[in-house]
Design an enzyme around this catalytic site. Structure first.
Site, PDB file in Angstrom:
ATOM      1  N   ALA A   1       3.277  -0.794   5.048  1.00  0.00           N
ATOM      2  CA  ALA A   1       2.675   0.192   6.427  1.00  0.00           C
ATOM      3  C   ALA A   1       1.823  -1.316   6.546  1.00  0.00           C
ATOM      4  O   ALA A   1       1.806  -2.494   8.079  1.00  0.00           O
ATOM      5  CB  ALA A   1       2.072   0.349   6.742  1.00  0.00           C
TER       6      ALA A   1
ATOM      7  N   ARG B   1       5.334  12.022  -2.533  1.00  0.00           N
ATOM      8  CA  ARG B   1       5.037  12.903  -1.158  1.00  0.00           C
ATOM      9  C   ARG B   1       6.096  12.609  -0.230  1.00  0.00           C
ATOM     10  O   ARG B   1       6.989  11.697  -0.242  1.00  0.00           O
ATOM     11  CB  ARG B   1       4.175  13.122  -0.377  1.00  0.00           C
ATOM     12  CG  ARG B   1       3.312  14.263  -0.882  1.00  0.00           C
ATOM     13  CD  ARG B   1       1.188  13.496  -0.822  1.00  0.00           C
ATOM     14  NE  ARG B   1       0.365  13.727  -1.806  1.00  0.00           N
ATOM     15  CZ  ARG B   1      -0.517  12.471  -1.754  1.00  0.00           C
ATOM     16  NH1 ARG B   1       0.086  11.067  -1.393  1.00  0.00           N
ATOM     17  NH2 ARG B   1      -1.227  12.926  -2.660  1.00  0.00           N
TER      18      ARG B   1
ATOM     19  N   ASN C   1       8.545  -5.534  -0.415  1.00  0.00           N
ATOM     20  CA  ASN C   1       7.813  -4.973   0.429  1.00  0.00           C
ATOM     21  C   ASN C   1       6.114  -4.359   0.562  1.00  0.00           C
ATOM     22  O   ASN C   1       5.587  -3.934  -0.283  1.00  0.00           O
ATOM     23  CB  ASN C   1       7.883  -2.995  -0.277  1.00  0.00           C
ATOM     24  CG  ASN C   1       7.930  -1.686   0.468  1.00  0.00           C
ATOM     25  OD1 ASN C   1       7.585  -1.519   1.605  1.00  0.00           O
ATOM     26  ND2 ASN C   1       8.622  -1.111   0.331  1.00  0.00           N
TER      27      ASN C   1
ATOM     28  N   PRO D   1       0.676  -1.410  -0.101  1.00  0.00           N
ATOM     29  CA  PRO D   1      -0.075   0.257  -0.008  1.00  0.00           C
ATOM     30  C   PRO D   1       0.841   1.776  -0.060  1.00  0.00           C
ATOM     31  O   PRO D   1       1.534   1.049   0.466  1.00  0.00           O
ATOM     32  CB  PRO D   1      -0.692   0.073   1.029  1.00  0.00           C
ATOM     33  CG  PRO D   1      -0.497  -1.092   1.888  1.00  0.00           C
ATOM     34  CD  PRO D   1       0.260  -1.851   1.342  1.00  0.00           C
ATOM     35  N   ASN D   2       0.506   2.156  -0.678  1.00  0.00           N
ATOM     36  CA  ASN D   2       0.351   4.052  -1.126  1.00  0.00           C
ATOM     37  C   ASN D   2       2.165   3.409  -1.625  1.00  0.00           C
ATOM     38  O   ASN D   2       2.734   4.931  -2.013  1.00  0.00           O
ATOM     39  CB  ASN D   2       0.935   3.986   0.437  1.00  0.00           C
ATOM     40  CG  ASN D   2      -0.005   4.548   1.066  1.00  0.00           C
ATOM     41  OD1 ASN D   2      -1.210   4.455   0.271  1.00  0.00           O
ATOM     42  ND2 ASN D   2      -0.685   3.608   2.354  1.00  0.00           N
TER      43      ASN D   2
ATOM     44  N   HIS E   1      12.774  -2.859   3.264  1.00  0.00           N
ATOM     45  CA  HIS E   1      12.132  -1.587   3.006  1.00  0.00           C
ATOM     46  C   HIS E   1      12.895   0.057   2.411  1.00  0.00           C
ATOM     47  O   HIS E   1      14.138  -0.650   2.355  1.00  0.00           O
ATOM     48  CB  HIS E   1      11.669  -1.399   4.825  1.00  0.00           C
ATOM     49  CG  HIS E   1      10.617  -2.249   5.435  1.00  0.00           C
ATOM     50  ND1 HIS E   1       9.670  -1.814   4.723  1.00  0.00           N
ATOM     51  CD2 HIS E   1      11.341  -3.374   5.367  1.00  0.00           C
ATOM     52  CE1 HIS E   1       8.663  -3.362   5.306  1.00  0.00           C
ATOM     53  NE2 HIS E   1      10.341  -3.992   5.841  1.00  0.00           N
TER      54      HIS E   1
ATOM     55  N   GLU F   1      12.138  -9.471   2.632  1.00  0.00           N
ATOM     56  CA  GLU F   1      11.649  -8.502   2.883  1.00  0.00           C
ATOM     57  C   GLU F   1      12.246  -7.270   2.527  1.00  0.00           C
ATOM     58  O   GLU F   1      13.833  -7.198   2.769  1.00  0.00           O
ATOM     59  CB  GLU F   1      10.836  -8.319   3.924  1.00  0.00           C
ATOM     60  CG  GLU F   1      10.239  -7.394   5.421  1.00  0.00           C
ATOM     61  CD  GLU F   1      10.082  -7.180   6.660  1.00  0.00           C
ATOM     62  OE1 GLU F   1      10.495  -8.111   7.052  1.00  0.00           O
ATOM     63  OE2 GLU F   1       9.913  -6.144   7.052  1.00  0.00           O
TER      64      GLU F   1
ATOM     65  N   TYR G   1      11.728   9.131   1.344  1.00  0.00           N
ATOM     66  CA  TYR G   1      11.332   8.385   0.554  1.00  0.00           C
ATOM     67  C   TYR G   1      12.344   8.114  -0.604  1.00  0.00           C
ATOM     68  O   TYR G   1      12.122   7.468  -1.443  1.00  0.00           O
ATOM     69  CB  TYR G   1       9.621   7.648   0.085  1.00  0.00           C
ATOM     70  CG  TYR G   1       8.853   7.089   1.451  1.00  0.00           C
ATOM     71  CD1 TYR G   1       9.637   5.579   2.129  1.00  0.00           C
ATOM     72  CD2 TYR G   1       8.415   7.494   1.970  1.00  0.00           C
ATOM     73  CE1 TYR G   1       8.770   5.514   3.503  1.00  0.00           C
ATOM     74  CE2 TYR G   1       7.311   7.513   3.127  1.00  0.00           C
ATOM     75  CZ  TYR G   1       7.756   5.675   4.362  1.00  0.00           C
ATOM     76  OH  TYR G   1       6.970   5.307   4.506  1.00  0.00           O
TER      77      TYR G   1
ATOM     78  N   ARG H   1      12.846   4.606  12.910  1.00  0.00           N
ATOM     79  CA  ARG H   1      11.637   5.284  13.118  1.00  0.00           C
ATOM     80  C   ARG H   1      10.959   4.884  14.086  1.00  0.00           C
ATOM     81  O   ARG H   1      11.524   4.520  14.877  1.00  0.00           O
ATOM     82  CB  ARG H   1      10.835   5.231  11.830  1.00  0.00           C
ATOM     83  CG  ARG H   1      12.249   5.256  10.488  1.00  0.00           C
ATOM     84  CD  ARG H   1      10.990   4.997   8.842  1.00  0.00           C
ATOM     85  NE  ARG H   1      10.088   5.998   8.766  1.00  0.00           N
ATOM     86  CZ  ARG H   1       9.200   5.585   8.116  1.00  0.00           C
ATOM     87  NH1 ARG H   1       9.328   4.949   6.767  1.00  0.00           N
ATOM     88  NH2 ARG H   1       8.584   6.858   7.785  1.00  0.00           N
TER      89      ARG H   1
HETATM   90  O1  CA2 Z   1      10.409   2.266   3.858  1.00  0.00           O
HETATM   91  C1  CA2 Z   1       9.366   0.989   3.933  1.00  0.00           C
HETATM   92  O2  CA2 Z   1       9.871   0.631   2.258  1.00  0.00           O
HETATM   93  C2  CA2 Z   1       8.340   1.514   4.126  1.00  0.00           C
HETATM   94  O3  CA2 Z   1       7.632  -0.499   3.689  1.00  0.00           O
HETATM   95  C3  CA2 Z   1       7.581   2.377   3.921  1.00  0.00           C
HETATM   96  C4  CA2 Z   1       6.098   2.292   4.336  1.00  0.00           C
HETATM   97  C5  CA2 Z   1       6.121   2.407   5.355  1.00  0.00           C
HETATM   98  O4  CA2 Z   1       4.154   2.049   5.718  1.00  0.00           O
HETATM   99  C6  CA2 Z   1       6.971   1.339   6.165  1.00  0.00           C
HETATM  100  O5  CA2 Z   1       6.784   1.077   8.016  1.00  0.00           O
HETATM  101  C7  CA2 Z   1       8.143   1.645   5.849  1.00  0.00           C
HETATM  102  C8  CA2 Z   1       5.282   3.447   3.249  1.00  0.00           C
HETATM  103  C9  CA2 Z   1       4.622   4.001   1.535  1.00  0.00           C
HETATM  104  C10 CA2 Z   1       4.562   4.860   1.634  1.00  0.00           C
HETATM  105  O6  CA2 Z   1       4.561   5.099   1.035  1.00  0.00           O
HETATM  106  C11 CA2 Z   1       4.702   7.202   0.224  1.00  0.00           C
HETATM  107  C12 CA2 Z   1       4.985   7.226  -0.356  1.00  0.00           C
HETATM  108  C13 CA2 Z   1       4.674   8.964  -1.036  1.00  0.00           C
HETATM  109  C14 CA2 Z   1       4.234   9.518  -0.460  1.00  0.00           C
HETATM  110  C15 CA2 Z   1       3.687   9.055   1.271  1.00  0.00           C
HETATM  111  C16 CA2 Z   1       4.118   7.575   1.567  1.00  0.00           C
END
Ligand code: CA2
Length: 149
Positions: free
Chosen positions: A77, A18, A74, A10-11, A100, A98, A23, A107
């Protein structure tokens, strides 16, 4: 030829739009292109899939059985919440690495826990898009070891 599934949760479709301080500025398409060119060097075939839906990710993990040799995952969340994804990984008996982008251990405390890790060969985090390349190499090394090459 080894075939790997690069699975994103997701996301991650919003990458590059953003929170660049967390990221980075690469989009998911940029990360996939980077993976492609890296995989070409080792003769690895890659397939990409991203979904914001837990059930769709579970279905794709199930479909990987008999179709791909391993998964770079990946889970976004869902990493920190999903026993269903853990069970899906265990059920297909495929090697999973896995990944990230961010260092989840540096974090918030709620990101330190990963359900995916319980079934993964290992976890690579904190190296931005490079995390995916390291995961591809780790999976390839594992699979070569497994086939005795
Ligand atoms: O660091 C990572 O790759 C995560 O898997 C990214 C997830 C986060 O919930 C994990 O804790 C760590 C979030 C991905 C959201 O990606 C976004 C991208 C652009 C703007 C907002 C969020």
């Amino acid at each position: 030829m080894t075939k790997l599934l690069i699975l994103n949760g997701p996301n991650l479709n919003l990458l590059g739009t953003r929170q660049p301080e967390v990221y980075g500025r690469d989009t998911l398409a940029d990360v996939e292109a980077l993976c492609m060119s890296h995989a070409e060097q080792s003769g690895t075939n890659l397939v990409f899939y991203q979904s914001n839906h837990e059930g769709a990710l579970i279905d794709r993990i199930h479909a990987a059985r008999g179709s791909e040799d391993g998964i770079v995952f990946n889970a976004g969340a869902y990493t920190h919440t999903s026993i269903a994804l853990l069970d899906a990984i265990v059920s297909v008996e495929l090697p999973v690495v896995e990944v990230h982008l961010s260092n989840i251990h540096a974090r918030e405390a709620f990101r330190h826990k990963s359900y995916i890790s319980k079934a993964a060969l290992g976890q690579i985090c904190g190296f931005g898009p490079q995390s995916y390349l390291l995961a591809i190499d780790a999976l390839n090394a594992h699979l070569q070891g497994a086939s005795g090459q």
